[in-house]
Design a protein around this motif. Structure first.
Motif: not given
Length: 305
Positions: A286-302
Motif C-alpha cells: 500500500v503506497t503511503n504518504l511518506e512514499d509520495v513525499f519522498i518521491q516529490m523530493m526526488k522528482t519535484p518537476t513531475a
C-alpha cells in the motif's frame, strides 16, 4: 467559505525566491496540513499569510481581509504559534499569559488567563517558571497564548517538533477540539501521522506548492505502485534493486523491503526478477504518504502544478 484564499504569493530575498507563486485555499473549520522539508518555504508562507511579511508578488485575503492593505488587522485576528518557544523563561506560566492578554488588550486580564489555564490543563502549573517546563508543557503554554483572544484562524509552525508521542497526541486532540468549535487551523509538520490527521494537506518544495487535497487523493494522484519483498536475503537485494529499471525507492522495514515506482509494469518485472534471484516472496503493498513525499523530493518537476 475560504478563510485563507491567496494567489501567486511570491517572496524573494536578494536573488533567492523563498516562496514561488503559491496559490492556496483553506476552508472555514478545516485543519489543513502544510508539509515540506526544511527550507522549503513553509514558515515564510505562514508569515506572509498572517501579515508579518509583505509579498513581493501575489494577493489574497485572510479572514476576509486584504493581505496587502489590512496586514495589521490580520495580525490581531489570527493566532500564531511560532516554531521556536518565544516566551519569557524567567516568568511563570501565569505571568506569560497575563503579558499576552495585555498585548491583546483583553479585559479582565485574569479572567482570560484563568480560562486559558483551564482549557490547556495548565492550572496546577500556573506558578511554574516557563524555562523549567518540558517540551510538551512549553507547547501547551504556547498554544494557550495563541488562542487566548479566540482567533478564528490558528497558524501553527512545526508545533510538535521535539516532543514525545504522548504530548503530540494530546496536542492534536486539542487541535481537533478547537476545529470542532469552528476554528480554522493551518499547521506545518514533518510527521506523516500528523499529516494524516488533517482534513486536507498541502505539500511545498523549494518554495513551490506541488500538491493539495485530501490525503487519499494526494496519494492516488501521485500514481505510485508499492510492492513488498520478504525473505531471509532481503538486505542482499537492496543494491540490486536500486540499479534496476522502474524502481524509484527501496526502503527496508525490518525483514521486508518496500519497493516503489511510477511505471507499474517495469516495477513488477524488476521485482519479480530480484525475487527469483534472492529467493524472496513478492506481494502487493500500500503506497503511503511518506512514499509520495519522498518521491516529490526526488522528482519535484513531475508534480509541478
Amino acid at each position: 467559505m475560504n478563510v485563507i484564499d491567496v494567489q501567486g504569493l511570491t517572496k524573494r530575498y536578494g536573488d533567492r525566491t523563498v516562496v514561488d507563486d503559491v496559490t492556496l485555499t483553506v476552508k472555514e473549520g478545516e485543519i489543513s496540513g502544510f508539509l515540506g522539508p526544511n527550507g522549503s518555504g513553509k514558515t515564510t508562507t505562514i508569515r506572509l499569510m498572517c501579515g508579518l511579511l509583505t509579498p513581493d508578488q501575489g494577493s489574497g485575503r485572510v479572514l476576509g481581509m486584504d493581505l496587502r492593505t489590512q496586514a495589521a488587522k490580520i495580525k490581531r485576528e489570527v493566532g500564531y504559534m511560532t516554531q521556536r518557544f518565544s516566551f519569557y523563561e524567567d516568568l511563570t506560566i501565569e505571568e506569560n499569559l497575563a503579558f499576552v492578554a495585555r498585548l491583546y488588550q483583553l479585559k479582565p486580564v485574569q479572567e482570560y488567563v484563568n480560562k486559558a489555564l483551564d482549557r490547556l490543563g495548565l492550572s496546577k502549573r500556573r506558578g511554574q517558571l516557563a524555562g523549567n517546563l518540558s517540551g510538551g508543557w512549553k507547547q501547551r503554554l504556547a498554544l494557550a497564548a495563541s488562542v487566548m483572544h479566540k482567533p478564528k484562524l490558528l497558524l501553527l509552525d512545526e508545533p510538535t517538533a521535539g516532543v514525545d508521542p504522548k504530548a503530540r497526541r494530546d496536542f492534536w486532540d486539542e487541535i481537533h477540539s478547537f476545529s470542532s468549535e469552528g476554528m480554522t487551523v493551518l499547521v506545518s509538520t514533518h510527521y506523516m501521522d500528523e499529516a494524516e490527521r488533517c482534513h486536507r494537506i498541502n505539500y511545498i518544495f523549494d518554495g513551490r506548492l506541488l500538491a493539495s487535497g485530501r490525503v487519499a487523493d494526494v496519494v492516488e494522484q501521485a500514481g505510485l505502485t508499492t510492492l513488498v519483498l520478504e525473505g531471509v536475503r532481503v538486505d542482499e537485494a537492496i543494491d540490486r534493486l536500486t540499479a534496476m529499471g522502474g524502481i524509484d525507492q527501496v526502503a527496508p522495514f525490518g525483514s521486508r523491503l518496500h519497493v516503489v515506482g511510477r511505471d507499474m509494469e517495469a516495477l513488477q518485472n524488476s521485482v519479480n526478477q530480484v525475487a527469483t534471484e534472492f529467493d524472496l516472496v513478492s506481494s502487493q503493498g500500500v503506497t503511503n504518504l511518506e512514499d509520495v513525499f519522498i518521491q516529490m523530493m526526488k522528482t519535484p518537476t513531475a508534480f509541478n502544478r
